[in-house]
Enzyme design. Structure first.
Site, PDB file in Angstrom:
ATOM      1  N   ARG A   1       0.826  -1.215   0.000  1.00  0.00           N
ATOM      2  CA  ARG A   1       0.000   0.000   0.000  1.00  0.00           C
ATOM      3  C   ARG A   1       0.855   1.256   0.000  1.00  0.00           C
ATOM      4  O   ARG A   1       0.441   2.313  -0.482  1.00  0.00           O
ATOM      5  CB  ARG A   1      -0.938  -0.012   1.204  1.00  0.00           C
ATOM      6  CG  ARG A   1      -2.137   0.902   1.035  1.00  0.00           C
ATOM      7  CD  ARG A   1      -2.719   1.360   2.360  1.00  0.00           C
ATOM      8  NE  ARG A   1      -3.326   0.296   3.108  1.00  0.00           N
ATOM      9  CZ  ARG A   1      -2.970  -0.016   4.362  1.00  0.00           C
ATOM     10  NH1 ARG A   1      -2.016   0.661   4.977  1.00  0.00           N
ATOM     11  NH2 ARG A   1      -3.576  -0.985   4.997  1.00  0.00           N
TER      12      ARG A   1
ATOM     13  N   TYR B   1     -11.273  25.599  -5.483  1.00  0.00           N
ATOM     14  CA  TYR B   1     -11.993  24.539  -6.207  1.00  0.00           C
ATOM     15  C   TYR B   1     -13.203  24.116  -5.362  1.00  0.00           C
ATOM     16  O   TYR B   1     -13.055  23.812  -4.176  1.00  0.00           O
ATOM     17  CB  TYR B   1     -11.005  23.392  -6.381  1.00  0.00           C
ATOM     18  CG  TYR B   1     -11.506  22.138  -7.041  1.00  0.00           C
ATOM     19  CD1 TYR B   1     -11.928  22.133  -8.363  1.00  0.00           C
ATOM     20  CD2 TYR B   1     -11.497  20.929  -6.350  1.00  0.00           C
ATOM     21  CE1 TYR B   1     -12.342  20.967  -8.962  1.00  0.00           C
ATOM     22  CE2 TYR B   1     -11.904  19.750  -6.953  1.00  0.00           C
ATOM     23  CZ  TYR B   1     -12.324  19.777  -8.256  1.00  0.00           C
ATOM     24  OH  TYR B   1     -12.732  18.614  -8.854  1.00  0.00           O
TER      25      TYR B   1
ATOM     26  N   ASP C   1      -3.231  24.823  -3.821  1.00  0.00           N
ATOM     27  CA  ASP C   1      -3.631  23.955  -4.925  1.00  0.00           C
ATOM     28  C   ASP C   1      -2.900  24.487  -6.152  1.00  0.00           C
ATOM     29  O   ASP C   1      -3.215  25.560  -6.666  1.00  0.00           O
ATOM     30  CB  ASP C   1      -5.161  24.002  -5.112  1.00  0.00           C
ATOM     31  CG  ASP C   1      -5.644  22.998  -6.140  1.00  0.00           C
ATOM     32  OD1 ASP C   1      -4.903  22.746  -7.113  1.00  0.00           O
ATOM     33  OD2 ASP C   1      -6.761  22.470  -5.983  1.00  0.00           O
TER      34      ASP C   1
ATOM     35  N   LYS D   1      -5.105  16.229 -14.115  1.00  0.00           N
ATOM     36  CA  LYS D   1      -5.234  17.244 -15.151  1.00  0.00           C
ATOM     37  C   LYS D   1      -4.028  17.190 -16.102  1.00  0.00           C
ATOM     38  O   LYS D   1      -3.973  16.324 -16.952  1.00  0.00           O
ATOM     39  CB  LYS D   1      -5.416  18.618 -14.498  1.00  0.00           C
ATOM     40  CG  LYS D   1      -6.595  18.653 -13.498  1.00  0.00           C
ATOM     41  CD  LYS D   1      -7.936  18.509 -14.179  1.00  0.00           C
ATOM     42  CE  LYS D   1      -9.088  18.240 -13.218  1.00  0.00           C
ATOM     43  NZ  LYS D   1      -9.249  19.196 -12.130  1.00  0.00           N
TER      44      LYS D   1
HETATM   45  C1  LIG Z   1      -9.828  18.851 -10.857  1.00  0.00           C
HETATM   46  C2  LIG Z   1      -9.257  19.642  -9.750  1.00  0.00           C
HETATM   47  C3  LIG Z   1      -9.051  19.060  -8.501  1.00  0.00           C
HETATM   48  C4  LIG Z   1      -9.479  17.654  -8.177  1.00  0.00           C
HETATM   49  O1  LIG Z   1      -8.807  16.683  -8.884  1.00  0.00           O
HETATM   50  P1  LIG Z   1      -9.486  15.230  -9.045  1.00  0.00           P
HETATM   51  O2  LIG Z   1      -8.358  14.367  -9.434  1.00  0.00           O
HETATM   52  O3  LIG Z   1     -10.532  15.390 -10.088  1.00  0.00           O
HETATM   53  O4  LIG Z   1     -10.057  14.866  -7.717  1.00  0.00           O
HETATM   54  C5  LIG Z   1      -8.485  19.835  -7.513  1.00  0.00           C
HETATM   55  N1  LIG Z   1      -8.146  21.113  -7.734  1.00  0.00           N
HETATM   56  C6  LIG Z   1      -8.336  21.698  -8.929  1.00  0.00           C
HETATM   57  C7  LIG Z   1      -7.933  23.110  -9.102  1.00  0.00           C
HETATM   58  C8  LIG Z   1      -8.900  20.992  -9.970  1.00  0.00           C
HETATM   59  O5  LIG Z   1      -9.119  21.600 -11.132  1.00  0.00           O
END
Ligand SMILES: *Cc1c(COP(=O)(O)O)cnc(C)c1O
Length: 389
Positions: free
Chosen positions: A53, A106, A179, A204
């Protein structure tokens, strides 16, 4: 004892792991929950990997690459970007603490703060992303433990003065988390500006193909890294070796892809600025856009995101624009090779300090298609939208 072992025993133990067959460009995809340890002492040694894990070769290769990219002391993998940011926050707070969160966060992160953190006695206060570090300092109380940033902000792409806020927080013993999905670890280096934890939704741009979920939290210092490691361990965070391999593969072409996304996005942004149906273009890399000055100071590139305000005011006109698009898909994501569009207004309703906009907001992710084809698609949809009033 010369007895030949039975087939049942031999197939269990025939592993063939005496060295790798060949050296490939990528790491071997090592699958395993059980990790075999060389001796009894190793079973008791918690410094190494004792259970699958915790991640095996592909995960270790990916975290090493992410540490290098973000200038981090350690990187910790989670099953999604959202899991990475919520776990990073959980790792750093306790009951009675207060968290200051940028209002352009977000939306699912906001939902976690409002509903889940609250249940554990942690209070969230949102602040206007336009606040200076000085004004933000005035909001800090003895309970403030953490400041959560996102720059540029989700959908509305507001910039924040990250270096000044990080320095202010450090001086007051408050931790900072950002973020950093927009910058993808390439165009912005939060840890070098003094931020404690940089989080990315690898889903992303790092993935780049809209088909794998993962998130990473990167720590500037070992002390904070140990807390992130505890959170991952205690919460049971785990990502598959195959997915980690895919993320590592995405990293190889990240710079080339982002360069293309950014070039096309700037071209589309400048073009949209000249369209009669468009009231405003928000794209920090575009000279004249809100946030451009701070972006130019702190960031080294533009990604594929462009938001713009339509002159048409009705929801029907926005829907008409979206429905008329052919190359831009309708979907709540970005960072893949494909172009996407979404309406933003329903998500903006959650904002406490919404930006002042002259009409409905649409966000585009400009993909790797030919930019002239994308312009034709947008031009036709704008005409359809104007017809809808
Ligand atoms: C898409 C996104 C997330 C979340 O990512 P996931 O892998 O879809 O959970 C977090 N922060 C931002 C700015 C995003 O665009």
């Amino acid at each position: 004892m010369n007895r030949k072992q039975s087939d049942a025993t031999r197939v269990v133990h025939a592993a063939g792991q005496d060295g790798l067959v060949g050296r490939t460009v990528g790491p071997p995809i090592q699958r395993g929950s059980t990790v075999l340890l060389p001796n009894a002492a190793a079973l008791h040694d918690t410094r190494g990997v004792t259970y699958g894990r915790q991640g095996l070769q592909p995960q270790a290769s990916l975290t090493a690459a992410l540490c290098d990219l973000e200038g981090a002391e350690s990187a910790h993998l989670f099953s999604s970007g959202l899991a990475a940011i919520t776990s990073a926050i959980l790792a750093l707070v306790k009951a009675g603490d207060e968290v200051l969160v940028t209002d352009c966060i977000y939306y699912p992160t906001r939902r976690f703060c409002d509903l889940t953190l609250k249940r554990f006695g942690v209070t969230t206060r949102y602040f206007d992303p336009a606040l200076s570090a000085e004004d933000l300092a005035a909001l800090i109380t003895p309970q403030t433990r953490l400041i959560v940033l996102e720059a540029p902000g989700s959908l509305t792409l507001e910039m924040q003065d990250v270096p000044a806020i990080a320095a202010m927080a450090q001086a007051r013993g408050v931790l900072t988390v950002i973020d950093n999905t927009w910058g993808a670890g390439l165009y912005f280096k939060p840890l070098s500006h003094g931020v404690d934890v940089s989080v990315q939704a690898l889903t992303k741009y790092v993935c780049g193909h809209s088909d794998v979920f993962m998130g990473a939290a990167m720590a500037r210092e070992a002390k904070v890294g140990a807390k992130l490691n505890d959170a991952a361990l205690h919460l049971g965070a785990s990502v598959s070796p195959d997915d980690a391999y895919q993320m590592l593969r995405g990293l190889r072409t990240l710079a080339a892809r982002l360069e293309h996304h950014g070039r096309s996005a700037l071209e589309i942004a400048a073009w949209l600025n000249d369209q009669p149906g468009v009231a405003e273009v928000i794209c920090p890399g575009l000279p004249g856009s809100r946030g451009h000055e701070v972006w130019r100071r702190d960031f080294t590139g533009q990604n594929g995101l462009v938001s713009f305000v339509l002159k048409s005011q009705s929801k029907a006109a926005v829907d008409c624009f979206l429905d008329d698009l052919r190359l831009f898909g309708l979907g709540f994501s970005w960072g893949g090779f494909e172009s996407l569009a979404i309406p933003c207004d329903s998500q903006l309703r959650h904002r406490r300090y919404p930006p002042k906009l002259a009409g409905p907001l649409v966000r585009l992710h400009v993909g790797l298609e030919d930019v002239e084809d994308l312009k034709v698609d947008l031009a036709e949809a704008l005409v359809a939208c104007a017809g809808a009033g």
